[in-house]
Design a protein around this motif. Structure first.
Motif, PDB file in Angstrom:
ATOM      1  N   ASP A  28       0.825  -1.217   0.000  1.00  0.00           N
ATOM      2  CA  ASP A  28       0.000   0.000   0.000  1.00  0.00           C
ATOM      3  C   ASP A  28       0.853   1.258   0.000  1.00  0.00           C
ATOM      4  OD1 ASP A  28      -2.335  -1.466  -0.051  1.00  0.00           O
ATOM      5  OD2 ASP A  28      -2.716  -1.266   2.103  1.00  0.00           O
ATOM      6  N   ASP A  29       1.952   1.254   0.783  1.00  0.00           N
ATOM      7  CA  ASP A  29       2.883   2.389   0.797  1.00  0.00           C
ATOM      8  C   ASP A  29       3.449   2.628  -0.598  1.00  0.00           C
ATOM      9  OD1 ASP A  29       2.644   2.794   3.561  1.00  0.00           O
ATOM     10  OD2 ASP A  29       4.540   1.778   4.037  1.00  0.00           O
ATOM     11  N   LEU A  32       0.790   4.048  -2.986  1.00  0.00           N
ATOM     12  CA  LEU A  32       0.508   5.458  -2.716  1.00  0.00           C
ATOM     13  C   LEU A  32       1.689   6.330  -3.127  1.00  0.00           C
ATOM     14  CD1 LEU A  32      -1.502   7.504  -1.668  1.00  0.00           C
ATOM     15  CD2 LEU A  32      -0.570   7.132   0.641  1.00  0.00           C
ATOM     16  N   SER A  75      -4.677   9.633   3.719  1.00  0.00           N
ATOM     17  CA  SER A  75      -5.052   8.232   3.500  1.00  0.00           C
ATOM     18  C   SER A  75      -3.987   7.232   3.928  1.00  0.00           C
ATOM     19  CB  SER A  75      -5.399   8.024   2.024  1.00  0.00           C
ATOM     20  OG  SER A  75      -4.243   8.209   1.235  1.00  0.00           O
ATOM     21  N   THR A  76      -3.006   7.679   4.715  1.00  0.00           N
ATOM     22  CA  THR A  76      -1.962   6.753   5.141  1.00  0.00           C
ATOM     23  C   THR A  76      -1.560   7.048   6.575  1.00  0.00           C
ATOM     24  OG1 THR A  76       0.116   5.703   4.458  1.00  0.00           O
ATOM     25  CG2 THR A  76       0.020   8.101   4.302  1.00  0.00           C
TER      26      THR A  76
END
Length: 138
Positions: A28-29, A32, A75-76
């Motif tokens: 996910d990192d 993004l 969002s993180t």
């Protein structure tokens, strides 16, 4: 400390943490980071393209950079959030700039930046782009 110096320090810290395996990027990192890098690239082009733009457009593009970073930050969490937060903080002077003339007492504390300020901010964004591209492949 100027924007470029701050972004360079931030970039070096991120690259060091990844290299030393202090920061393990999740899928996910990485996803993004790819999105943010693309957003920054879209907002701020190469120097020869940016420098010919009117000041109003250059400022608009730099504000778009801040929007891309802020949306990603929302969002993180964890180290990527801290990295993005540091980038926003480094680019914070852009928030005080204006491209339109105004009487100083009616400008909400904004100031007109010099052409060198624009170049410094744009170069800092490009350094940030490079870092994001590097960390997504490490």
């Amino acid at each position: 400390m100027d924007m470029q110096t701050t972004i360079t320090g931030l970039a070096e810290e991120a690259e060091r943490q990844i290299r030393d395996r202090v920061w393990e990027l999740t899928p996910d990192d990485r996803g993004l980071a790819v999105q943010v890098e693309a957003g920054l690239r879209e907002a701020v082009g190469p120097p020869d393209a940016q420098e010919v733009l009117p000041e109003k457009d250059r400022l608009e593009h730099l504000r778009e950079v801040l929007a891309v970073l802020a949306i990603a930050l929302a969002s993180t969490h964890g180290r990527l959030a801290w990295f993005l937060s540091g980038a926003i903080t480094a680019l914070e002077p852009v928030l005080h700039w204006r491209a339109l003339p105004a009487a100083d007492e009616h400008a909400f504390g904004t100031v007109p930046p010099t052409p060198e300020h624009y170049t410094e901010a744009e170069d800092a964004v490009r350094r940030l782009q490079t870092t994001l591209a590097r960390i997504t492949v490490s």
